[in-house]
Design a protein around this motif. Structure first.
Motif, short mmCIF file in Angstrom:
data_model
loop_
_atom_site.label_atom_id
_atom_site.label_comp_id
_atom_site.label_asym_id
_atom_site.label_seq_id
_atom_site.Cartn_x
_atom_site.Cartn_y
_atom_site.Cartn_z
N ASP A 197 128.84 65.78 115.14
CA ASP A 197 127.70 66.49 114.16
C ASP A 197 126.46 66.69 115.11
O ASP A 197 125.95 65.78 115.15
CB ASP A 197 127.47 65.99 113.16
CG ASP A 197 126.49 66.79 112.03
OD1 ASP A 197 125.78 67.43 112.36
OD2 ASP A 197 126.79 66.86 110.64
N VAL A 198 126.13 67.85 115.63
CA VAL A 198 124.76 68.04 116.35
C VAL A 198 123.87 69.04 115.65
O VAL A 198 124.04 70.08 115.57
CB VAL A 198 124.98 68.53 118.01
CG1 VAL A 198 123.86 68.44 118.72
CG2 VAL A 198 126.31 67.56 118.35
N LYS A 199 122.47 68.51 115.47
CA LYS A 199 121.69 69.39 114.72
C LYS A 199 121.15 70.17 116.06
O LYS A 199 120.77 69.74 117.11
CB LYS A 199 120.47 68.60 114.05
CG LYS A 199 119.54 69.25 113.18
CD LYS A 199 118.49 68.56 112.82
CE LYS A 199 118.88 67.70 111.43
NZ LYS A 199 117.55 67.15 110.99
N ILE A 200 121.00 71.57 115.67
CA ILE A 200 120.40 72.40 116.58
C ILE A 200 119.29 72.94 116.31
O ILE A 200 118.76 73.46 115.33
CB ILE A 200 121.46 73.56 116.89
CG1 ILE A 200 122.52 73.18 117.18
CG2 ILE A 200 120.93 74.38 117.96
CD1 ILE A 200 123.15 72.34 118.73
N GLY A 201 118.28 73.08 117.39
CA GLY A 201 116.82 73.72 117.25
C GLY A 201 115.88 72.63 117.79
O GLY A 201 116.04 71.42 117.97
N VAL B 283 122.13 64.51 118.13
CA VAL B 283 123.60 63.95 117.70
C VAL B 283 123.27 63.36 116.44
O VAL B 283 122.69 62.32 116.46
CB VAL B 283 123.88 63.08 118.84
CG1 VAL B 283 125.37 62.53 118.24
CG2 VAL B 283 124.29 63.76 120.13
N LEU B 284 124.04 63.75 115.30
CA LEU B 284 123.55 63.22 114.01
C LEU B 284 124.68 62.20 113.72
O LEU B 284 124.54 61.28 112.99
CB LEU B 284 123.73 64.39 112.78
CG LEU B 284 122.52 65.27 112.76
CD1 LEU B 284 122.74 66.21 111.68
CD2 LEU B 284 121.18 64.52 112.52
N GLY B 285 125.90 62.26 114.55
CA GLY B 285 127.02 61.36 114.29
C GLY B 285 128.20 61.56 115.06
O GLY B 285 128.35 62.81 115.42
#
Length: 362
Positions: free
Chosen positions: A86-90, A120-122
């Motif tokens: 899970d990758v947070k974008i921005g 990277v959130l996990g």
């Protein structure tokens, strides 16, 4: 606690994501309703559907009618040993209406967001050698710097034996498609939204997991007798799903799921939502899990029902791809109407593609 949101796997092959408190939850629901409106004829939104999990409306458990869940496609379902990141974008993980306090809180969590454009959130990676999963939480992602981010992400593509370059290459292609969509739209801006990467970690990538119970193998059942990509478990407690005209699905839910929901509430208070999915771990939950079977309406015709005792699963066509990879956009509690390109998201995607390309080249 609002931050302890679980993702609950429903027996019918969807996941249930609890709606966050207002304004975030209603905003996310409104986003899905807009994109999946059956009257939608906006080509931008119609294309966007390709990059999201399918949406089946909202669901509330019979035991707690005031709790609302988004009912979404389980993107991990077709994989035997799903590896998930899970990758947070921005560049900003706070939206334009955030308070100074919220901005401060978000920036301090990962000061490099502006510069790197993603976080990277996990991740959860299956290691073939040890037949086990390695899990990293968001502390891992926040510890990554410009210098270590490439190695940090390459860990996700490593099976314990080798770097899965096929998966890296397929991931780049999928992210590039999403980038193209962003380059061509000026109506939505996304903050604190994520990309979910999933690939097959198992060597036998052609077998599809049947809730980790390989009944199909034991009984040597014929493949492909059902039309959809559904994985069916057969027992004596069949619940029918009614497909409504607009494609939303309403499930009749057995007592089993209500009981499972109660177990989930208990477990959920102990788990953080950065755990990508709430796995069924003990045997009590496992039994509850198998008491509810749902079969899509279109399968309930004369020639399928008699065969149900023989048929357990259908292998979806996608398993024939050289690298079976999914990249989907998720988490839309901070999506806002706009009249400009989403430059922060585009920046993050381009940087992520560069990192993936570097992993592939070296």
């Amino acid at each position: 606690n609002a931050s302890l949101l679980g993702i609950l796997q429903h027996p019918d092959g969807t996941v249930l994501k609890q709606l966050q408190p207002p304004p975030r939850g209603p905003r996310e629901q409104e986003f899905y309703n807009k994109v999946y409106d059956s009257d939608c004829c906006d080509s931008i939104l119609l294309e966007l559907r390709e990059y999201l999990p399918k949406y089946f409306g909202v669901w509330s458990p019979p035991t707690a009618p005031n709790d609302t869940y988004l009912k979404l496609e389980d993107v991990t379902r077709k994989f035997k040993k799903p590896c998930i990141m899970d990758v947070k974008i921005g560049q900003k993980s706070y939206d334009p209406y955030a308070s100074a306090e919220k901005i401060q809180q978000q920036v301090s969590k990962y000061p490099l967001m502006e510069e790197i454009g993603f976080l990277v959130l996990g991740m959860r990676v299956y290691h073939v050698s040890s037949d086990s999963y390695e899990t990293q939480n968001q502390h891992y992602g926040r510890s990554l710097t410009k210098e270590t981010v490439k190695d940090g992400i390459s860990k996700f593509f490593h099976s314990g034996y080798c770097l899965r370059k096929d998966v890296v290459a397929a991931s780049i292609q999928k992210v590039e498609k999403i980038l193209e969509w962003f380059e061509g739209q000026t109506q939505l801006n996304f903050y604190a939204s994520s990309l979910l990467f999933v690939y097959e970690g198992s060597c036998q990538a052609t077998t599809v997991r049947l809730s980790d119970v390989t009944l199909a193998e034991k009984r040597r059942v014929p493949k492909g007798l059902l039309s959809g990509g559904d994985v069916l478990e057969y027992n004596n407690n069949i619940n029918v799903i009614n497909s409504t005209e607009n494609g939303k699905i309403e499930a009749s839910v057995s007592k089993g799921l209500s009981k499972f929901y109660a177990l989930h509430k208990k477990a959920c208070s102990k788990r953080h939502h950065s755990q990508l999915s709430l796995k069924v771990e003990n045997s009590e939950q496992d039994n509850v899990w198998k008491t509810s079977t749902c079969i899509a309406q279109e399968h309930l015709n004369g020639n399928v029902l008699p065969q149900l005792e023989k048929v357990f699963y259908h292998v979806p066509a996608e398993t024939n791809e050289s690298a079976n990879v999914e990249v989907r956009m998720i988490d839309f509690a901070h999506v806002f109407p706009s009249n400009t390109k989403d430059e922060g998201y585009i920046y993050g995607l381009k940087n992520l593609i560069t990192v993936l390309q570097n992993i592939l080249d070296n």
